[in-house]
Design an enzyme around this catalytic site. Sequence first.
Site, PDB file in Angstrom:
ATOM      1  N   LYS A 206       7.641 -74.366 -17.578  1.00 11.23           N
ATOM      2  CA  LYS A 206       8.110 -75.517 -17.158  1.00 11.23           C
ATOM      3  C   LYS A 206       7.955 -76.514 -17.458  1.00 11.23           C
ATOM      4  CE  LYS A 206      10.172 -78.821 -14.226  1.00 11.23           C
ATOM      5  NZ  LYS A 206      11.022 -79.230 -13.715  1.00 11.23           N
ATOM      6  N   LYS A 259      11.518 -73.803 -20.010  1.00 14.99           N
ATOM      7  CA  LYS A 259      11.991 -75.814 -20.171  1.00 14.99           C
ATOM      8  C   LYS A 259      11.414 -76.338 -20.402  1.00 14.99           C
ATOM      9  CE  LYS A 259      13.742 -78.767 -16.099  1.00 14.99           C
ATOM     10  NZ  LYS A 259      13.620 -78.777 -14.964  1.00 14.99           N
TER      11      LYS A 259
HETATM   12  C1  PBG Z   1      13.069 -80.529  -9.866  1.00 17.05           C
HETATM   13  C2  PBG Z   1      13.693 -80.850 -11.967  1.00 17.05           C
HETATM   14  C3  PBG Z   1      13.786 -81.795 -12.528  1.00 17.05           C
HETATM   15  C4  PBG Z   1      14.496 -81.200 -13.844  1.00 17.05           C
HETATM   16  C5  PBG Z   1      14.905 -79.686 -13.289  1.00 17.05           C
HETATM   17  N1  PBG Z   1      14.325 -79.787 -11.588  1.00 17.05           N
HETATM   18  C6  PBG Z   1      12.732 -82.520 -13.223  1.00 17.05           C
HETATM   19  C7  PBG Z   1      11.660 -83.302 -13.305  1.00 17.05           C
HETATM   20  O1  PBG Z   1      10.302 -82.310 -13.465  1.00 17.05           O
HETATM   21  O2  PBG Z   1      10.785 -84.140 -13.580  1.00 17.05           O
HETATM   22  C8  PBG Z   1      14.693 -81.332 -15.374  1.00 17.05           C
HETATM   23  C9  PBG Z   1      16.637 -80.746 -15.773  1.00 17.05           C
HETATM   24  C10 PBG Z   1      16.561 -81.663 -16.489  1.00 17.05           C
HETATM   25  O3  PBG Z   1      16.007 -82.475 -17.709  1.00 17.05           O
HETATM   26  O4  PBG Z   1      17.892 -81.978 -16.728  1.00 17.05           O
HETATM   27  N2  PBG Z   1      11.428 -80.731 -10.516  1.00 17.05           N
END
Ligand code: PBG
Length: 344
Positions: A206, A259
């Site tokens: 991520k 992601k």
């Molecule tokens: C929580 C989380 C996030 C997303 C999924 N889980 C946001 C972040 O890390 O700031 C992003 C999902 C999206 O942008 O569609 N940490």
Amino acid sequence: MKPGNALLAQVREDVQNRTRRTRETAAMRRMVRETRLSADNLVYPMFVVEGGGVKQEISSMPGQHQLSVDRLVEECREVAALRIPGVILFGIPQHKDDAASEAYAGKGVVQEAVRAVKDALPELCVITDVCLCEYMDHGHCGVVEEGRILNDPTLDLLERTAVSHAQAGADMIAPSDMMDGRVGAIRRALDRAGFAQTPVMAYSAKFASAFYGPFRVAAESAPAFGDRSSYQMDPANGREAQREIDFDIAEGADIVMVKPALVYLDVLARARDRVNLPMAAYNVSGEFAMLAAACRNGWLDPERAFMEVLTAIRRAGADLILTYFAKDAARRLQGDAKTPLSFM
Ligand code: PBG
């Protein structure tokens, strides 16, 4: 050289490569298509808020809503009817504090949502996002001390959150916080609590991405200070992404995720070559919003663009795609060409 070989070489020279032969008709193209997209590949992300009768459109994500539990159940019925196998739930609590206490509250918004959806639709796979940022008053994904995000104290809270989701009936737990060791910690906590059968889908690679912007509006989870670069990955690091994936597999992940999806298709493709676990990709909010905006401006053909995006993510190697386009895609795949696209 034998005379036969000379003849063969001559014939080869005369043969033109004509890849267009198998592109001529729609039937032929269907037969040679390498990548298939099916509703089975889709997971629909949804945002749950407290209260009743709430269906509030998210300004940064046209056609997506914050939903109270009652309206969420209604919408999940639609998702299930479209034969989408699963949803992933994000909770937006009214009360935020510096211990993320609503994240693991027995009657927290996600816990209530899971119970209600499982009760109404036992067949639908309900996945819960496990993270603290929506529940922290400072908006970071971990415990903060003197401006730093602490790793190990955060693990305790993540474990409690994961177990409370499983107790509410969640079918799969998806940690998205990027603390070190959280997959192993959550796996052990689930096992100890009697949930050895509950799988973990790890947000393994991520990245600290600008493409989460619209989500943070939706989830009210933007960090109050600094950014997430001390825990989410540097967008420049493809090899490190493979290490993160390997660690999560070693710690017991059942599905690994990359992601965002589109800007990291190389990471996905590289992992696909090495990893024998099911792989997921999250087609995140910014990727959704970017496409929706261009389509709403008349700059892209919406019908073609979103299906091309989903097909590309499949081609790069994802088994599962978490996407705000899930319902639109499922409708088109079912042959429903009429229902307007939700993001237009
Ligand atoms: C929580 C989380 C996030 C997303 C999924 N889980 C946001 C972040 O890390 O700031 C992003 C999902 C999206 O942008 O569609 N940490």
